[in-house]
Motif scaffolding. Structure first.
Motif, mmCIF file in Angstrom:
data_model
loop_
_atom_site.group_PDB
_atom_site.id
_atom_site.type_symbol
_atom_site.label_atom_id
_atom_site.label_comp_id
_atom_site.label_asym_id
_atom_site.label_seq_id
_atom_site.Cartn_x
_atom_site.Cartn_y
_atom_site.Cartn_z
ATOM 1 N N CYS A 1 15.543 -55.114 1.074
ATOM 2 C CA CYS A 1 15.488 -55.811 -0.221
ATOM 3 C C CYS A 1 16.081 -54.981 -1.359
ATOM 4 N N ILE B 1 14.024 -56.848 6.158
ATOM 5 C CA ILE B 1 15.203 -57.048 5.317
ATOM 6 C C ILE B 1 15.260 -55.913 4.309
ATOM 7 N N MET C 1 9.960 -62.267 0.579
ATOM 8 C CA MET C 1 10.615 -61.211 1.351
ATOM 9 C C MET C 1 10.025 -59.841 1.015
ATOM 10 N N LEU C 2 9.809 -59.584 -0.271
ATOM 11 C CA LEU C 2 9.257 -58.296 -0.690
ATOM 12 C C LEU C 2 7.847 -58.086 -0.140
ATOM 13 N N ALA D 1 16.190 -63.022 0.213
ATOM 14 C CA ALA D 1 16.061 -61.776 -0.547
ATOM 15 C C ALA D 1 16.961 -61.774 -1.768
ATOM 16 N N TYR E 1 8.545 -58.890 4.512
ATOM 17 C CA TYR E 1 9.600 -58.477 5.431
ATOM 18 C C TYR E 1 10.256 -57.152 5.052
ATOM 19 N N VAL E 2 9.464 -56.156 4.737
ATOM 20 C CA VAL E 2 9.982 -54.810 4.483
ATOM 21 C C VAL E 2 10.041 -54.065 5.818
ATOM 22 N N ARG F 1 12.470 -64.590 -2.815
ATOM 23 C CA ARG F 1 12.564 -63.130 -2.895
ATOM 24 C C ARG F 1 11.168 -62.499 -2.908
ATOM 25 N N LEU G 1 16.900 -64.593 5.949
ATOM 26 C CA LEU G 1 16.182 -63.541 5.216
ATOM 27 C C LEU G 1 17.062 -62.957 4.112
ATOM 28 N N GLU G 2 18.341 -62.741 4.405
ATOM 29 C CA GLU G 2 19.243 -62.160 3.411
ATOM 30 C C GLU G 2 19.404 -63.070 2.199
ATOM 31 N N ASP H 1 19.604 -57.427 -3.259
ATOM 32 C CA ASP H 1 18.872 -57.527 -4.521
ATOM 33 C C ASP H 1 19.765 -58.247 -5.528
#
Length: 414
Positions: free
Chosen positions: A210, A208, A380-381, A323, A384-385, A377, A319-320, A214
């Motif tokens: 991020c 994703i 995700m950081l 994030a 899922y980068v 979030r 995921l969006e 954001d």
């Protein structure tokens, strides 16, 4: 000296504004870091064709053509040939010629195929050329699910497609050096079905962006409806999304509005079908169609839902939203494949009734939703980068020590 990469994709991987294009674009971008890439792909329409020039600066060569085979013609060709409709809808003599010419004239050492339909264009390859097949999802399993939930005659059509496509997927995987899936759950399912081991079938997960998704970024605001806002996002001519929107509107929203009549359910995404558009005539339902910036709706949402009844792989929509630090309620199929902790990073529901109760719980306890959004979030950081999830591509293409090249394309997200 390393050679070039031939990349085949069933839909032009730009702009990255829907699930499959987000994955294919980020894979393409990573491969262009590693080598010169030659791309053959289809466009769905004239708007897609217009995006081709944005990709050209990053590529060694490009072939893009508008797909014109109708479902009816594709179905007839499939019945006459004994092939899956998924293949006959995407057949093209011009792409076959491009592949043949590129293999003959360029120093190709890897053929990377995105989506099973495109494997039909890969000929028998000489020794020394890798074949990497990215199925993303087990499409045959999706059609098997469609068959179970459909009425005659479509039940038989989907069942045939599931059988034919499963055989083709297995045949393709046996030819490929590596077959990739978007999650370990999908990879494990395929290993069982195809009888292949983990050395040949593995997960290559989605990521994703991020930095784009954001909550602290400058995002255009929408005009919010009065009262709490529950949001569902997706391509709204895709059957699982259509069924999800209808299920939530039919089965969960009435329970929610019985206790909180001011709740609005927004269905956000391009190309809504007639069935979806009709949902917009109900009290408490908004159907937006395509929007300028999906982040605007995510940022405005009190709760984001992913009520899919049929889902494969990892859901980018989940995921969006995570994030964007929004509290998410996902159905069990929508949650499968996502490495996150239910109750901390998001909530998971097994029925529409549970979805309704969890929405009401979050709406009555905004601090709980805020804490969950921040945890989402953070997950995700950490997990899922894109640079991390796609790191295995270097080894898969034999380029662990390749010096990265600078891309000429400025990424846009959608």
């Amino acid at each position: 000296m390393m050679g070039d990469i031939l990349f085949l994709a069933h839909r032009i991987p730009y702009p990255p504004d829907r699930g499959d294009k987000i994955r294919s674009f980020n894979i393409l971008k990573k491969l262009c870091d590693l080598a010169t890439v030659h791309l053959a792909t289809f466009a769905d329409d004239d708007a897609d064709m217009a995006h081709a020039e944005a990709l050209r600066p990053m590529l060694g060569s490009l072939h893009v053509e508008k797909r014109t085979v109708s479902k009816a013609v594709g179905g007839i060709r499939a019945m006459l040939s004994g092939k899956p409709i998924s293949l006959t809808l995407f057949d093209s003599s011009e792409i076959r010629d491009f592949v043949s010419r590129t293999l003959a004239t360029e120093s190709i050492d890897t053929v990377f195929v995105f989506s099973g339909q495109m494997a039909q264009f890969v000929p028998d390859l000489p020794p020394g050329i890798r074949f990497v097949m990215d199925f993303a999802d087990v499409d045959s399993a999706k059609f098997a699910s469609y068959a179970q939930s459909s009425q005659v005659p479509m039940r038989y059509v989907h069942a045939r497609e599931a059988r034919k496509l499963a055989a083709f997927e297995t045949e393709t995987a046996r030819r490929a050096d590596a077959s990739l899936f978007v999650s370990e759950a999908e990879a494990a399912l395929f290993r069982r079905e195809a009888g292949l081991g983990a050395e040949r079938v593995r997960a290559l997960e989605n990521g994703i962006d991020c930095a784009f998704f954001d909550p602290g970024a400058e995002i255009p605001a929408i005009e919010r409806p009065d009262g709490p806002l529950v949001v569902f996002t997706g391509q709204m001519d895709y059957r699982p999304n259509v069924e999800a929107a209808a299920s939530f509107a039919d089965d969960a929203l009435p329970i929610i509005r019985l206790q909180n009549p001011h709740v609005t359910f927004a269905i956000v995404g391009r190309n809504p079908t007639g069935e979806v558009e009709r949902l917009g005539s109900r009290d408490g339902v908004i159907v937006t169609g395509g929007v300028a910036d999906i982040r605007s709706w995510l940022a405005a949402a009190d709760v984001v839902v992913a009520p899919l009844r049929i889902a494969r792989g990892i859901q980018n929509k989940v995921l969006e939203a995570m994030a964007m630090a929004r509290p998410v309620i996902a159905s069990r199929p929508a949650f499968e494949g996502i490495d996150a902790t239910p109750g901390r990073d998001l909530l998971v529901a097994d029925t529409p009734g549970e979805e309704a109760q969890l929405v009401l719980e979050l709406l009555s306890n905004s601090p709980m939703g805020e804490v969950m959004g921040q945890a989402a979030r953070k997950r995700m950081l950490k997990r899922y980068v894109w640079d991390e999830t796609l790191a295995p591509l270097a080894a898969l293409t034999g380029r662990e020590r390749t010096t990265y090249r600078k891309l000429k394309l400025v990424e846009t997200s959608g």
